[in-house]
Design an enzyme around this catalytic site. Sequence first.
Site, PDB file in Angstrom:
ATOM      1  N   GLY A   1       0.829  -1.194   0.000  1.00 18.55           N
ATOM      2  CA  GLY A   1       0.000   0.000   0.000  1.00 18.55           C
ATOM      3  C   GLY A   1       0.861   1.240   0.000  1.00 18.55           C
ATOM      4  O   GLY A   1       2.063   1.174  -0.269  1.00 18.55           O
TER       5      GLY A   1
ATOM      6  N   PHE B   1       2.014   2.893   2.322  1.00 15.57           N
ATOM      7  CA  PHE B   1       2.999   3.031   3.397  1.00 15.57           C
ATOM      8  C   PHE B   1       4.113   2.009   3.311  1.00 15.57           C
ATOM      9  O   PHE B   1       5.152   2.175   3.908  1.00 15.57           O
ATOM     10  CB  PHE B   1       2.315   2.892   4.757  1.00 15.57           C
ATOM     11  CG  PHE B   1       1.393   4.034   5.067  1.00 15.57           C
ATOM     12  CD1 PHE B   1       1.871   5.169   5.701  1.00 15.57           C
ATOM     13  CD2 PHE B   1       0.072   3.989   4.699  1.00 15.57           C
ATOM     14  CE1 PHE B   1       1.032   6.226   5.973  1.00 15.57           C
ATOM     15  CE2 PHE B   1      -0.777   5.043   4.971  1.00 15.57           C
ATOM     16  CZ  PHE B   1      -0.300   6.166   5.602  1.00 15.57           C
ATOM     17  N   GLY B   2       3.864   0.940   2.601  1.00 18.64           N
ATOM     18  CA  GLY B   2       4.888  -0.085   2.514  1.00 18.64           C
ATOM     19  C   GLY B   2       4.270  -1.436   2.231  1.00 18.64           C
ATOM     20  O   GLY B   2       3.125  -1.522   1.792  1.00 18.64           O
ATOM     21  N   VAL B   3       5.038  -2.463   2.535  1.00 20.32           N
ATOM     22  CA  VAL B   3       4.607  -3.821   2.191  1.00 20.32           C
ATOM     23  C   VAL B   3       4.008  -4.488   3.432  1.00 20.32           C
ATOM     24  O   VAL B   3       4.482  -4.285   4.540  1.00 20.32           O
ATOM     25  CB  VAL B   3       5.812  -4.633   1.685  1.00 20.32           C
ATOM     26  CG1 VAL B   3       5.403  -6.046   1.312  1.00 20.32           C
ATOM     27  CG2 VAL B   3       6.442  -3.945   0.494  1.00 20.32           C
ATOM     28  N   VAL B   4       2.957  -5.276   3.222  1.00 22.49           N
ATOM     29  CA  VAL B   4       2.352  -6.013   4.326  1.00 22.49           C
ATOM     30  C   VAL B   4       2.700  -7.493   4.180  1.00 22.49           C
ATOM     31  O   VAL B   4       2.515  -8.079   3.114  1.00 22.49           O
ATOM     32  CB  VAL B   4       0.823  -5.836   4.341  1.00 22.49           C
ATOM     33  CG1 VAL B   4       0.213  -6.575   5.519  1.00 22.49           C
ATOM     34  CG2 VAL B   4       0.454  -4.362   4.399  1.00 22.49           C
TER      35      VAL B   4
ATOM     36  N   LYS C   1       2.984  -4.808   8.837  1.00 23.38           N
ATOM     37  CA  LYS C   1       3.133  -3.739   7.844  1.00 23.38           C
ATOM     38  C   LYS C   1       4.491  -3.084   8.055  1.00 23.38           C
ATOM     39  O   LYS C   1       4.751  -2.483   9.089  1.00 23.38           O
ATOM     40  CB  LYS C   1       2.007  -2.712   8.019  1.00 23.38           C
ATOM     41  CG  LYS C   1       2.082  -1.594   7.007  1.00 23.38           C
ATOM     42  CD  LYS C   1       0.874  -0.685   7.072  1.00 23.38           C
ATOM     43  CE  LYS C   1      -0.303  -1.243   6.319  1.00 23.38           C
ATOM     44  NZ  LYS C   1      -1.369  -0.273   6.116  1.00 23.38           N
TER      45      LYS C   1
ATOM     46  N   ASP D   1      -8.980   7.676   5.647  1.00 19.93           N
ATOM     47  CA  ASP D   1      -8.581   6.905   4.464  1.00 19.93           C
ATOM     48  C   ASP D   1      -9.462   5.673   4.296  1.00 19.93           C
ATOM     49  O   ASP D   1      -8.998   4.571   4.041  1.00 19.93           O
ATOM     50  CB  ASP D   1      -7.110   6.489   4.595  1.00 19.93           C
ATOM     51  CG  ASP D   1      -6.515   6.082   3.249  1.00 19.93           C
ATOM     52  OD1 ASP D   1      -7.104   6.433   2.203  1.00 19.93           O
ATOM     53  OD2 ASP D   1      -5.479   5.410   3.243  1.00 19.93           O
TER      54      ASP D   1
HETATM   55  P1  ATP Z   1      -3.238   2.231   2.166  1.00 23.33           P
HETATM   56  O1  ATP Z   1      -1.749   2.294   2.267  1.00 23.33           O
HETATM   57  O2  ATP Z   1      -3.833   3.493   1.716  1.00 23.33           O
HETATM   58  O3  ATP Z   1      -3.864   1.679   3.402  1.00 23.33           O
HETATM   59  P2  ATP Z   1      -3.840  -0.322   1.113  1.00 23.33           P
HETATM   60  O4  ATP Z   1      -4.890  -0.538   2.127  1.00 23.33           O
HETATM   61  O5  ATP Z   1      -4.110  -0.856  -0.251  1.00 23.33           O
HETATM   62  O6  ATP Z   1      -3.533   1.215   0.984  1.00 23.33           O
HETATM   63  P3  ATP Z   1      -2.057  -1.636   2.930  1.00 23.33           P
HETATM   64  O7  ATP Z   1      -2.874  -1.213   4.055  1.00 23.33           O
HETATM   65  O8  ATP Z   1      -0.587  -1.471   3.044  1.00 23.33           O
HETATM   66  O9  ATP Z   1      -2.478  -0.923   1.580  1.00 23.33           O
HETATM   67  O10 ATP Z   1      -2.356  -3.153   2.630  1.00 23.33           O
HETATM   68  C1  ATP Z   1      -1.854  -3.798   1.496  1.00 23.33           C
HETATM   69  C2  ATP Z   1      -2.533  -5.123   1.324  1.00 23.33           C
HETATM   70  O11 ATP Z   1      -2.134  -6.019   2.341  1.00 23.33           O
HETATM   71  C3  ATP Z   1      -4.043  -5.050   1.437  1.00 23.33           C
HETATM   72  O12 ATP Z   1      -4.619  -4.748   0.216  1.00 23.33           O
HETATM   73  C4  ATP Z   1      -4.389  -6.445   1.908  1.00 23.33           C
HETATM   74  O13 ATP Z   1      -4.502  -7.304   0.799  1.00 23.33           O
HETATM   75  C5  ATP Z   1      -3.196  -6.846   2.741  1.00 23.33           C
HETATM   76  N1  ATP Z   1      -3.439  -6.646   4.181  1.00 23.33           N
HETATM   77  C6  ATP Z   1      -3.255  -5.517   4.891  1.00 23.33           C
HETATM   78  N2  ATP Z   1      -3.550  -5.690   6.187  1.00 23.33           N
HETATM   79  C7  ATP Z   1      -3.927  -6.978   6.311  1.00 23.33           C
HETATM   80  C8  ATP Z   1      -4.364  -7.777   7.419  1.00 23.33           C
HETATM   81  N3  ATP Z   1      -4.464  -7.279   8.645  1.00 23.33           N
HETATM   82  N4  ATP Z   1      -4.701  -9.055   7.169  1.00 23.33           N
HETATM   83  C9  ATP Z   1      -4.616  -9.564   5.919  1.00 23.33           C
HETATM   84  N5  ATP Z   1      -4.221  -8.872   4.842  1.00 23.33           N
HETATM   85  C10 ATP Z   1      -3.863  -7.589   5.025  1.00 23.33           C
HETATM   86 MG    MG Z   2      -4.651  -0.401   4.133  1.00 29.14          MG
END
Ligand code: ATP
Ligand code: MG
Length: 922
Positions: free
Chosen positions: A588, A590-593, A607, A707
């Site tokens: 996303g 902010f970085g990689v999850v 994250k 957000d």
């Molecule tokens: P933003 O940075 O605006 O929040 P985003 O929601 O697409 O954008 P992230 O929050 O970094 O980005 O999440 C990236 C991806 O990681 C998500 O789209 C989801 O597929 C996965 N993810 C994030 N948090 C979790 C979680 N708690 N459990 C399972 N998957 C997750």
């Molecule tokens: Mg997110």
Amino acid sequence: MGWLLLSVLTLSLSIAMASDSTAMLDLAKAINPVANLGWTGSDPCNWKNVDCTNGRVTAIRLPGQNLKGTLPSSINSLSMLSILTLQGNSLSGPLPSFSGMSSLQTLYLDGNQFSSIPGDFFRGLTSLQNVSLDDNPFEQWLLPSDLASADGLVLFSASNASIGGSIPEYFGGLQSLESIRLSYNNLTGGLPASFDKSSLKNLWLNNQRGPMLSGSIMVLGNMTFLTQVWLQTNGFSGSIPDLSGCKSLFDLQLRDNALTGLVPSSLMELQSLMNVSLRNNKLQGPYPQFKDGIKVDNGKLNDFCRYDPGVPCDDRVMVLLEIAAGFGYPAAVADAWSDNDPCSNWLYVTCDPQKKNITVLNFANAKLSGTISPSIGKLSSLRSLILSNNNLTGKIPDVLASMPNLQSVDVENNDLFGEVPNFRKEVTLKTDGNPLLGTTPAPGRGGSGSGSSGGSNSTTPSGMPTTSSITGSGSPTGVIVGVAVGLAVLMLIGVGVIYCVRKKRHQKFRRVQNPPSLLNGGSVPSDLQSIKVELSSLNGNGNASEQHSRASSGPHMGEAAGGSMVISIQVLRLVTNNFSEENILGKGGFGVVYKGELHDGTKIAVKRMEAGVMGKGMNEFQAEIGVLTKVRHRHLVALLGYCVEGNERLLVYEYMPQGTLGQHLFDYAQNGYPPLSWKQRLTIALDVARGVEYLHSLAQKSFIHRDLKPSNVLLGDDMRAKVSDFGLVKLAPDGKYSVETRLAGTFGYLAPEYAVTGRVTTKVDVFAFGVILMELITGRRALDESQPEDSMHLVTWFRRVIANKEKIGKVIDPVIDLDEETYKSICTVAELAGHCTAREPHQRPDMGHAVNVLSPLVQQWKPTSTEDEDCFGIDLDMPLAQVLKRWQANEGTSTMTLMEETSNASIPPKPYAENFLSKDGR
Ligand code: ATP
Ligand code: MG
């Protein structure tokens, strides 16, 4: 006979002259305007700017003549043409083949508008010396192998000419070649190894577009004729070679790559050097000091230990860099080691509690290659060396055996060979998974140490088995590691389990001081073991009623966050398989999850913030995250803990197995999911509304998500939703995640007043919620560029269509099974969506209103609900004010200190009922 021969020659010359004439007339017809070129009469040899020898055309010189038009295909019959210079015109169309123009030496076509270059363009151009094709809008093309036969080539210049593919090896074999200028193309791959045999002086390969050039630049060290090297803005990695042999090098541009390692002193001493740039790499060690008068752009943005030219680094830093050199200075190590104190939480490094001496090096699963540096022997305080699960080769350096404090060495699963050094008996040694260990190095394989012989990988020279079974009673490490991992697992399980504990008391994590025996005790080599975290289950009075020891973490854990949950990077590394790619859940802003899995299978989501994404300093970050870890609700994804070490900022969330709402709503087919039913959509909408309502009601001045969007709505296996990432936007620095930046990314969800003025109220979330409702109804994204312009922006289109009630059917997702009851329910939600997205913030309802509209619709399908059980003492049927009071009482004092309103922490939150009644008169 002689007469006949002469006749034949004369005849063929006349034919050739005639064909030259035809080609020249074709050329005169194809280009324009010819009027001012002085091309009059039928004999081209009398034309201006055209040279002939013996009646044959040998040169055409027309640079910068404002010419338009094309080149005719007959041009390649000018078989004696040796010079063609047409640069700086506006000639266009496809270039014809020049195949067979075996006399052509100089060809300048740069600065035109040619649209393509045929594959056989260079065939048979064996006399070529100088070629420039720069700045033409060609279709992408590859450098053809035909060029290899132009063995007199001196200059090949084709920057900004849409060249793809890699730099051909044959360039290195062209002995006359002095200049290669291929900047601003789409080249990929590395520098050809054959360059080491070349006489190249001038190498311009900067600013490749797309994936860019990459790999090592070591070959430059052997290119002793170099004068000017432009490699900037590419993806080159590895270290800068010793360029002391390049005695004429005056201009070296290496900025904006991914180079690592030290700046060689030979470069700083290079007499010929006038201009050098190193900015924005991952260079390490002391900040380089060049001679006075040299134009230097070292800039910041490297990983130097400090930024004072010429000032040496800490000795420990230098030793660690020698160790990194053995691994070829991997980028991940450079990223992690960027200041002058290895004991300030450097990744892979653990120090004693005094933060002076390095006690553990843990490179497990770090994707390392190269060799184990004997410099490790300089770290006399080292107790544990872990290098397992890498691709290291070479010998285990003998010097390790004489390290006085070393207690455990784990080199399992590498590619090491040679004799195992004679370690002291007490040292726990793990060497499994190195099939060649104990054998003589194969010829050609590197190694760090003396030769070796005999032995097998199952025994040490002292006759002890070298497998993991060596960890007998005399050697506590394995047991301790096991216990520590177990403790870590237990702790994280505790965390994972916490949100569904049905006791009416709240649990929270607290740090305890490190037991001195563990910190100082000689038998514990890793920080995994050195710290304990206490999971205290507090009763209503805030007293610890039970304690469970839980493993992990580092000595940096602070109380700044007031009892919040700090987790060390080592633990996070362990549970995410060293942040391996297979564990990536998504990426996303902010970085990689990453997905993390504990030994018992419990999952978490980690994250890992990109460096610099969090603008906040460590204390501020901890304080704010500390607050976020306390916000718990069934419909909010729990932030279980966090890690702040060096540049690392990580957040640990509960794992949501069904991913995001976006994946189920828009990309369900790709993900192999069935489409969401209306009932599921409605339930999700209500879950989100409840989560956000809860946030909004937490403190008087509210806690705003900012957000809200489908990727921040995560789903459990029961397809119930939780809102994630609340509070994150506020943590980011202004530039990185500003309204402007987000306008580009998540434009569709931004309330107009937020987009225009940046003003944030709860109504910003209400707007975004309205957009999510529209997406649930339509199955369309907030911004869908594949749609015609008038329906691209969901809110505008949706509001326009539903203005006419009869037309609601038009917006409903065709995959929804539509019966009368569903249709009615959708109409109600459509109306709510319109209401939530009203232009003026004051016209939008509160989230409480949304909850009230949605819950009866959900009830319709689910008359008997079993879900309203209590979680953390939060009963969703209870009025929020009451819930909050109870929660506050359970939490003690600090928990209501929310980000937006620290000074009003003690002011009771505004009850939902009050909000709602005052608006709707109910
Ligand atoms: P933003 O940075 O605006 O929040 P985003 O929601 O697409 O954008 P992230 O929050 O970094 O980005 O999440 C990236 C991806 O990681 C998500 O789209 C989801 O597929 C996965 N993810 C994030 N948090 C979790 C979680 N708690 N459990 C399972 N998957 C997750
Ligand atoms: Mg997110």
